[in-house]
Design a protein around this motif. Structure first.
Motif, short mmCIF file in Angstrom:
data_model
loop_
_atom_site.label_atom_id
_atom_site.label_comp_id
_atom_site.label_asym_id
_atom_site.label_seq_id
_atom_site.Cartn_x
_atom_site.Cartn_y
_atom_site.Cartn_z
N TYR B 75 0.83 -1.21 0.00
CA TYR B 75 0.00 0.00 0.00
C TYR B 75 0.86 1.25 0.00
O TYR B 75 1.91 1.31 0.64
N THR B 76 0.39 2.26 -0.72
CA THR B 76 1.03 3.57 -0.65
C THR B 76 -0.03 4.65 -0.79
O THR B 76 -1.17 4.38 -1.17
N ALA B 77 0.35 5.87 -0.45
CA ALA B 77 -0.58 6.99 -0.57
C ALA B 77 0.20 8.21 -1.01
O ALA B 77 1.36 8.40 -0.64
N THR B 78 -0.44 9.04 -1.82
CA THR B 78 0.22 10.25 -2.27
C THR B 78 -0.80 11.22 -2.82
O THR B 78 -2.01 11.05 -2.65
N THR B 79 -0.33 12.23 -3.53
CA THR B 79 -1.19 13.22 -4.16
C THR B 79 -0.34 14.09 -5.08
O THR B 79 0.89 14.08 -5.00
N SER B 80 -0.99 14.81 -5.97
CA SER B 80 -0.38 15.91 -6.70
C SER B 80 1.02 15.64 -7.25
O SER B 80 1.24 14.70 -7.99
N GLN B 81 1.98 16.46 -6.83
CA GLN B 81 3.36 16.33 -7.34
C GLN B 81 3.90 14.93 -7.07
O GLN B 81 4.67 14.39 -7.85
N GLY B 82 3.50 14.37 -5.96
CA GLY B 82 3.96 13.03 -5.59
C GLY B 82 3.47 11.99 -6.58
O GLY B 82 4.22 11.10 -7.00
N LEU B 83 2.22 12.12 -6.98
CA LEU B 83 1.67 11.17 -7.95
C LEU B 83 2.35 11.34 -9.30
O LEU B 83 2.66 10.37 -9.99
N LEU B 84 2.61 12.61 -9.66
CA LEU B 84 3.30 12.84 -10.93
C LEU B 84 4.71 12.29 -10.89
O LEU B 84 5.19 11.71 -11.86
N LEU B 85 5.38 12.46 -9.75
CA LEU B 85 6.74 11.92 -9.63
C LEU B 85 6.71 10.39 -9.73
O LEU B 85 7.64 9.77 -10.22
N MET B 86 5.64 9.80 -9.27
CA MET B 86 5.49 8.34 -9.33
C MET B 86 5.12 7.85 -10.73
O MET B 86 5.17 6.65 -10.99
N PRO B 99 -1.26 -5.91 -7.92
CA PRO B 99 -2.49 -5.39 -7.30
C PRO B 99 -2.23 -4.49 -6.09
O PRO B 99 -2.66 -4.77 -4.98
N ILE B 100 -1.54 -3.40 -6.34
CA ILE B 100 -1.21 -2.45 -5.28
C ILE B 100 -2.39 -1.50 -5.06
O ILE B 100 -3.10 -1.16 -6.01
N VAL B 101 -2.60 -1.08 -3.84
CA VAL B 101 -3.64 -0.09 -3.56
C VAL B 101 -2.97 1.24 -3.17
O VAL B 101 -2.01 1.27 -2.39
N ILE B 151 -10.81 -5.93 -4.89
CA ILE B 151 -10.92 -5.78 -6.35
C ILE B 151 -9.55 -5.98 -7.00
O ILE B 151 -9.40 -6.72 -7.97
N ALA B 152 -8.54 -5.30 -6.45
CA ALA B 152 -7.20 -5.37 -7.02
C ALA B 152 -6.70 -6.81 -7.05
O ALA B 152 -6.18 -7.29 -8.06
N GLU B 153 -6.89 -7.50 -5.94
CA GLU B 153 -6.32 -8.85 -5.84
C GLU B 153 -7.12 -9.88 -6.64
O GLU B 153 -6.61 -10.94 -6.98
N LYS B 154 -8.37 -9.57 -6.93
CA LYS B 154 -9.14 -10.47 -7.79
C LYS B 154 -8.82 -10.24 -9.26
O LYS B 154 -8.88 -11.17 -10.06
N THR B 155 -8.52 -9.00 -9.60
CA THR B 155 -8.34 -8.67 -11.03
C THR B 155 -6.86 -8.54 -11.42
O THR B 155 -6.55 -8.42 -12.59
#
Ligand SMILES: Cc1ncc(C[n+]2csc(CCOP(=O)(O)OP(=O)(O)O)c2C)c(N)n1
Ligand code: SF4
Ligand SMILES: [Mg+2]
Lengths: 296, 391
Positions: B75-86, B99-101, B151-155
């Protein structure tokens, strides 16, 4: 020259990275990868950066690996390996050898931050840099490991900067083991890999891995070029154990840098009608400094 | 148990109850409270997990990639610039079917720097191959995380739960945090398919030449389309077990009788519902279609729900610069060509960089489209801040 049987004495050969890769003849990196993984053994996970090694060894559907291989991007094998290690810990699996690895460009430039992070956080991962002193996979462009004077496609008149000293930077992270090696010395490479893997924590091994295509030497001279790099003092071979430089390889007979430069096309422009230019003197000075600093 | 709790903490609580093995994140406002709380939960031994404190979002994404490839629930969490950097890793995670959340605490993107809410960030990676779920309120944000892992782990598709930064992350609301046992019963342990393990030496992340690459994209696209069933299934199973109607594809509010249909997603639907109630008292029939799952896009549901609506307004907190509304494009695409004729689909962008969207703004929007459709318009723009030459 040692006879072949002696040269290979005590060298682990398991063919864990072997069949069907597409490296150029005499590729130092292919040889290094083979030595590293045969020394590490079957219980190993290889986290590989984009670059020549990845491209010549992992085309779908027939990769050259017989150990688990994980490739994601150019700059992140150290972070990916950190995640693999964290997963092993969390799941109570292992022990397993985790080897993150990449070329000099991946290691010294674009992946530098990920590697520093992995060192600093203390993951039990060995990072191996296959140093061929340029971005080979994309056609021989300069990296921050490209040595002074070397011609690459982006330094057409010769590189103006000196090589970044990553082994010392790695050691200054306070990691327990750092080593340099050259791919001609099979036993030394394998000894260092085994030693590193026996130590808990982050480890860094920097292997000089000549690239005949980018360096402009015949493939059969890869081993000889390594020896010249060492004997001129341009590539010091040593270990840093818990912050202390040790096991420095002493040069039996010191050679002038010209001997190293002359066998490679990338330094050809440093000689005008056979006469060395000023740059050669600068390179000799770099070698002298190495010799003094490490007492080679 | 119903608890008065900050949105971020509610999310951290339920994520913890999903028992991730590896968590890795990098601080960025307004995501910080989520990861701080998770660090606390791991630190005090409530959750047995590896919490990897990385030096960037790029590494956070790479760490969870490696962890997931090694068989961990990650699991990870982010937003904005962080998501773009990712973003480079975001694409890679989907391509590798890990299947990461990820929680995206939706925030605007620089420049100019803004820490406030809009949905430009998750939009920027909408094509990466992730499932994207959007929460309306904190209860739904919490619920969606439990569903997301399933959902992630099923798909074998990574799943992003989007919740509006500050508006949700920092709001205190009563949230029902399920008991650990309830979550355990709902979410079985992760059974990975392909992992890096010396017992099964195989390669993950091989490169594909032109003979093979395109099929991998086709398969990923189909997997997203097919995930539709799983998303609906998991949401109805969730409703059965937990008694709450969270997630799924779309939701509607007073849509059946409506003359004007508003389409939107995220927390703004709360304000829209208030406005709809107000207008109803005044005798106007306005309805709402809420997009709960943005990717895969619920084309058929949208079409069905809006089939008889000739006056549709799409309101979104993001823009495709040089083009216009993004969600609006998706909605327009949901109708077969023949049905687009005579149907007005207006497009409004609002709330960028945290600009408040008031009931008055929404009333203006509805009144406007009652008169004539709006091809594309910024809602709540301060004209006095814009020079004549820039108009
Ligand atoms: C983000 C990103 N930038 C650039 C590239 C292009 N690229 C792929 S391999 C490579 C050079 C690799 O150089 P190095 O790490 O030294 O490995 P070598 O090929 O020399 O073994 C480059 C520039 C990429 N794949 N990803
Ligand atoms: S270009 Fe150089 S590094 Fe790449 S495969 Fe050929 S010899 Fe090896
Ligand atoms: Mg290189």
């Amino acid at each position: 020259m040692m006879e072949q049987s002696k040269y290979l004495e005590g060298v682990e050969k398991k063919d864990l990275f072997a069949h069907g890769h597409r490296a150029c003849g005499g590729c130092g990196q292919a040889l290094a990868a083979r030595l590293v993984h045969d020394a590490a053994g079957e219980n190993t996970i290889a986290c590989v950066a984009t670059g020549c090694l990845e491209v010549f060894s992992s085309p779908y559907p027939d990769p050259a690996w017989r150990i688990p291989f994980l490739h994601s991007l150019f700059e992140n094998p150290a972070a990916v390996a950190s995640g693999v290690e964290a997963a092993y810990k969390a799941l109570g699996k292992g022990p397993v050898n985790i080897i993150a690895q990449g070329g000099d460009g991946s290691t010294a430039d674009i992946g530098f931050q990920c590697i520093s992070g992995m060192f600093e956080r203390g993951h039990n991962v060995l990072y191996v840099c296959y140093d061929n002193e340029a971005y080979m996979n994309t056609g021989v462009q300069r990296s921050s490991f490209t040595p002074y004077g070397a011609r690459t496609t982006t330094t057409p008149t010769g590189n103006k900067t000196r090589k970044k000293n990553l082994p010392m930077i790695a050691a200054d992270h306070g990691i327990p083991y750092v080593a340099t090696a050259t791919v001609d010395d099979f036993r030394d490479v394998q000894k260092k890999v085994k030693k590193a893997l026996a130590i808990e924590g982050p480890k860094y091994i920097h292997i000089l891995a000549p690239c005949p295509l980018g360096w402009g030497h015949p493939g059969e001279l890869t081993v000889e070029v390594c020896r010249l790099a060492k004997d001129t003092g341009l590539f010091p071979v040593f270990e840093i154990v818990n912050g202390k430089v040790t096991n420095v390889r002493r040069i039996p007979v010191k050679l002038p840098v010209e001997e190293y430069l002359k066998v490679q096309g990338r330094f050809k422009h440093l000689f005008k009608k056979g006469v060395p230019t000023e740059e050669v003197a600068v390179i000799q000075e770099i070698a002298n400094q190495n010799i003094e600093r490490f007492n080679l | 148990m119903l608890k008065q709790i900050e949105g971020s903490h509610a999310v951290a609580r339920v994520v913890s109850e999903c028992r991730p093995n590896v968590i890795s994140a990098y601080p960025i406002t307004p995501q910080t409270h989520i990861v701080e709380e998770l660090a606390t939960i791991v630190g005090n031994g409530e959750l047995e997990a590896e919490f990897v404190n990385v030096e960037s979002e790029f590494s956070a994404a790479s760490v969870v990639l490696g962890a997931s490839a090694a068989g961990a629930r990650a699991y990870t969490a982010t937003t904005s610039q962080g998501l773009l950097l990712m973003s480079e890793v975001i694409y890679c995670i989907a391509g590798m079917r890990l299947p990461i959340v990820l929680t995206c605490a939706n925030r605007a993107i620089s420049a100019p720097l803004s820490i406030w809410n809009d949905q430009q960030d998750s939009m920027a990676v909408r094509d990466a191959g992730w499932i994207q779920l959007h929460a309306e309120d904190n209860q739904e944000a919490a619920d969606l995380h439990i569903q997301a892992f399933k959902i992630a782990e099923k798909t074998f598709l990574p799943t992003m739960v989007c919740m509006d930064g500050f508006i949700l992350t920092h709001a205190f609301e009563p949230v029902d945090i399920p008991e650990q046992k309830e979550v355990d019963d709902f979410l079985p342990p992760f059974k990975p398919k392909h992992i890096v393990d010396p017992r099964w030496p195989r390669g993950i992340g091989l490169f594909a030449d032109p003979r093979f690459y395109m099929e991998t994209r086709y398969i990923l696209h189909r997997a997203l389309e097919k995930s539709e069933e799983t998303i609906k299934e998991v949401s109805s199973e969730f409703a059965k077990v937990f008694g709450r109607d969270s997630g799924g594809f779309i939701k509607t509010y007073k849509l059946k009788e409506a003359d004007v249909a508003i389409v939107s997603m995220g927390s703004v639907v709360g304000t829209i519902k208030d406005m709809i109630d107000q207008l109803e008292e005044e005798g106007k029939k306005v309805g709402l279609l809420q997009i709960c799952c943005y990717r895969p896009f619920p084309r058929h549901e949208v079409h069905k729900a809006l089939e008889d609506k000739m006056n549709i307004v799409v309101l979104e907190k993001c823009i495709s610069l040089g083009r216009g509304g993004i969600l609006a494009s998706d909605v327009r695409w949901s109708f077969p060509r023949a049905e687009k004729k005579d149907r007005n689909i207006s497009s409004f962008v609002a709330g960028l960089g945290g600009r408040n969207i008031s009931v008055d703004d929404l009333r203006y929007m509805v009144e406007k489209v009652e008169k004539e459709p709006a091809e594309f318009e910024f809602l709540g723009l301060k004209k006095e801040l814009i020079a004549e030459r820039d108009m």
